[in-house]
Structures are given as structure tokens and as C-alpha cells.
Design an enzyme around this catalytic site. Structure first.
Site, PDB file in Angstrom:
ATOM      1  N   ASP A   1       0.814   6.651  -1.555  1.00 48.53           N
ATOM      2  CA  ASP A   1       0.317   7.900  -2.140  1.00 48.53           C
ATOM      3  C   ASP A   1      -1.016   8.342  -1.538  1.00 48.53           C
ATOM      4  O   ASP A   1      -2.085   8.176  -2.130  1.00 48.53           O
ATOM      5  CB  ASP A   1       0.193   7.788  -3.661  1.00 48.53           C
ATOM      6  CG  ASP A   1      -0.016   9.165  -4.305  1.00 48.53           C
ATOM      7  OD1 ASP A   1      -0.004  10.179  -3.587  1.00 48.53           O
ATOM      8  OD2 ASP A   1      -0.202   9.202  -5.545  1.00 48.53           O
TER       9      ASP A   1
ATOM     10  N   ASP B   1      -7.862   7.862  -3.441  1.00 46.16           N
ATOM     11  CA  ASP B   1      -7.431   7.562  -4.815  1.00 46.16           C
ATOM     12  C   ASP B   1      -6.954   6.119  -4.871  1.00 46.16           C
ATOM     13  O   ASP B   1      -5.835   5.822  -5.300  1.00 46.16           O
ATOM     14  CB  ASP B   1      -6.319   8.524  -5.237  1.00 46.16           C
ATOM     15  CG  ASP B   1      -6.047   8.494  -6.735  1.00 46.16           C
ATOM     16  OD1 ASP B   1      -6.960   8.112  -7.506  1.00 46.16           O
ATOM     17  OD2 ASP B   1      -4.929   8.843  -7.142  1.00 46.16           O
TER      18      ASP B   1
ATOM     19  N   ASN C   1      -1.887   2.480  -6.949  1.00 47.76           N
ATOM     20  CA  ASN C   1      -1.473   2.978  -5.637  1.00 47.76           C
ATOM     21  C   ASN C   1      -1.381   1.865  -4.596  1.00 47.76           C
ATOM     22  O   ASN C   1      -1.381   2.126  -3.396  1.00 47.76           O
ATOM     23  CB  ASN C   1      -2.426   4.072  -5.150  1.00 47.76           C
ATOM     24  CG  ASN C   1      -2.098   5.424  -5.762  1.00 47.76           C
ATOM     25  OD1 ASN C   1      -0.966   5.668  -6.181  1.00 47.76           O
ATOM     26  ND2 ASN C   1      -3.089   6.303  -5.823  1.00 47.76           N
TER      27      ASN C   1
END
Length: 325
Positions: free
Chosen positions: A218, A201, A206
Site C-alpha cells: 500500500d 503510511d 501495511n
């Protein structure tokens, strides 16, 4: 599993969970931006604040969370700039009154400036190092990003659960079938590319940019997938990707060769993200945080926009991939 899994997660329970590890909280609890899990900044007496992440019940097994933590810790041990969980009592995953949680050091920063060559080559170097480590072992309990899990299943869920306005349902279904076929054709053009452990992701939110470097956070969606999944979201808009990709790969290939066949998968990954994202919101709709955060989700205009995006992706899947060379 409860439709409201965090209903009992009040400030007292959060603090008691943290203090069950032998820490002394100072009573300050600040909710941070997170929907899938619940994440809080916790003030600690005689110490720096910590971040407490409470995992959504039923989403991951303990073994899968263990692999997330182990991967982040492996990267940290190799001096990569990542935020990894802290160990207390010999483990990084803890339980308290039915909730599983982990603690992380609090880190600050802002999103990176993705239009700058120096920033993108830096991020490319980090991802090249990350993937060089990621291909050194395999996940046994994490997910695999693919057309079935992130395309077919979301489409079936949205249709079977009646999320599409009746006037748009047949158009959505027709486009979804065409997209699934087009994605399979793109994967055929790419061939048998390598899948490895990736961040999963890797969007700018992030990455914390501070003091001229990016800090990756994360790893909740870490999974097995193609390397390009961690690159395309940093390369900007489809029509302008060639130069940012060149800069990313300029740094990336200092540590790991990038298989150019994966460029055929960029629009596959973008399409999967579109379908998976909408199904994710729909699956979580009973959680009160989701209607509050996404009030537009049930409006016909939103689904008209989704169908327009699907049409655009169908066209993009027919086009040649960007050429960063």
C-alpha cells in the site's frame, strides 16, 4: 466530483473492468478492508487470485499515481520486499467506465511482532534500503508532508465546516494554534533535514510478516517527507520508544545513515497524523462507507478525546526527543 464515487462499482462492473485487460475472472469478488479506495480480491480462472484497487476519483492525478507505481516498481526491481502493481498492455494504471484501477498479486501474512529485536532490525534494514533508493530521485506530482498540508489545512477545514461541538470549538482552536507554533519550533530545532521519497503510511497494518520477513504494501500515501516518518509508527508508545528505535536504527544504518536531528520531528509527525486523520474522515463523510465505519466520529465524546490527545501532544512537543543511542 460525486459524493458517492463508488455507487456504480458493483460486482459486475468490477469483473468487467478486470476482464477488459484480457483476464478471465471466475466470478469471485471479495471486498478487502479499505476506505479511501475500493480494493477487492478477484478470483482468476486458471491462475492465482489478484487484488484490484479502484482509485478514489479526484484524489490523485494520473501522473501522481504513475509516480506511486514507478516508485514501488523501482523498489521491487532492487529486490526490496514490496508489493508492486502488475503491468498489462504496457501500463499499470487502467481505466474502465470512469474508474481508474490497478491490479496487484495477492499476498498473505500477518502484522509483525514489533516487540522483538530481530523483527525491528529486519524492518530497519528494509527501510534503510528503501530510503537509500528514495533519495536517488524526487517526486514531481506527489504530496509533501508538512505543517501546512497536514496541520494548518486540516485545522482550518474542521473549524470552517463546523465539525467541532460548539462547547469545544474555542478550546480546539486555541490548542491547534499552540500546536502549530510548537511544531514549527520543533522543526527549527531539527534544522534543515533532508526530505525524500518515503512510504508515507508505514504502520504495522501495511506490513505483511511471513516466513520471517516483512512485505511492505500500500504505497497509496507515498510522498516526500523526512525519513523518520517511516520509522516512528513502528517504535511503539512515546514513553517506550528509545529501545525500539535503537533496534530499528541498528538495521537501518547498515544501508543509510540516519540524521539524529530528525528525532525532534517524531512528535511533529505524530501530531500531524492526529490532525490529518480527523480531517480525512470529515472530508469523506458523504461517502456512505465512512459513517458506517466511524459511527462515533460525530459524538462529542470523540472530540473530547481529540482535545485530550492534542493537550498530550502539546506537552510532548516540549520534551526532549527519545535517545536511541
Amino acid at each position: 466530483m460525486s459524493d458517492t464515487p463508488y455507487a456504480d462499482l458493483d460486482p459486475d462492473r468490477i469483473l468487467h473492468a478486470v476482464e477488459s485487460l484480457g483476464l478471465r475472472a471466475d466470478g469471485r469478488v471479495l471486498a478487502l478492508n479499505s476506505y479511501e479506495n475500493r480494493v477487492y480480491r478477484i478470483g482468476i480462472e486458471e491462475g492465482l487470485p489478484l487484488v484490484a484497487k479502484f482509485y478514489r476519483p479526484g484524489r490523485w492525478t494520473d501522473a501522481a499515481i504513475g509516480e506511486e507505481h514507478a516508485f514501488a516498481l523501482e523498489l521491487q526491481a532492487a529486490d526490496l520486499p514490496v508489493v508492486a502493481p502488475l503491468a498489462h498492455g504496457g501500463t499499470s494504471l487502467h481505466g474502465f467506465e470512469g474508474h481508474r484501477f490497478a491490479l496487484y498479486p495477492m499476498r498473505g501474512g500477518h502484522a509483525p511482532e514489533l516487540g522483538e529485536r530481530e523483527v525491528l532490525t529486519h524492518l530497519g534494514r528494509t527501510l534503510g534500503r528503501m530510503h537509500a533508493i528514495g533519495e536517488g530521485a524526487a517526486f514531481a506530482n506527489r504530496g509533501v508532508i508538512g505543517i501546512e498540508s497536514h496541520g494548518e489545512e486540516p485545522v482550518h477545514f474542521l473549524l470552517e465546516e463546523g465539525w467541532l461541538p460548539p462547547a469545544l470549538e474555542s478550546n480546539f482552536e486555541r490548542l491547534a494554534e499552540a500546536l502549530l507554533d510548537a511544531m514549527e519550533a520543533a522543526e527549527d530545532r531539527a534544522g534543515d533535514v533532508r526530505r525524500l521519497r518515503i512510504h508515507g503510511d508505514c504502520h504495522p497494518g501495511n506490513i505483511l510478516w511471513r516466513e520471517g520477513a516483512g512485505l511492505f504494501v500500500d504505497f497509496d500515501d507515498t510522498l516526500t517527507g523526512p525519513a523518520v516518518q517511516d520509522l516512528w509508527m513502528l517504535a511503539g508508545r512515546r514513553e517506550d520508544m528509545a529501545r525500539p528505535l535503537r533496534w530499528l536504527l541498528e538495521g537501518y544504518e547498515q544501508f543509510r545513515r540516519f540524521d539524529r536531528r530528525e528525532l525532534h520531528l517524531i512528535e511533529v509527525q505524530r501530531t500531524l497524523r492526529l490532525l490529518h486523520y480527523n480531517a480525512w474522515i470529515a472530508r469523506r463523510w458523504h461517502d456512505p462507507a465512512f459513517p458506517a465505519a466511524f459511527p462515533w466520529f460525530q459524538e462529542p465524546r470523540h472530540w473530547e478525546t481529540v482535545i485530550t490527545q492534542m493537550q498530550e501532544q502539546l506537552a510532548a512537543l516540549q520534551e526532549p526527543p527519545p535517545d536511541p543511542d
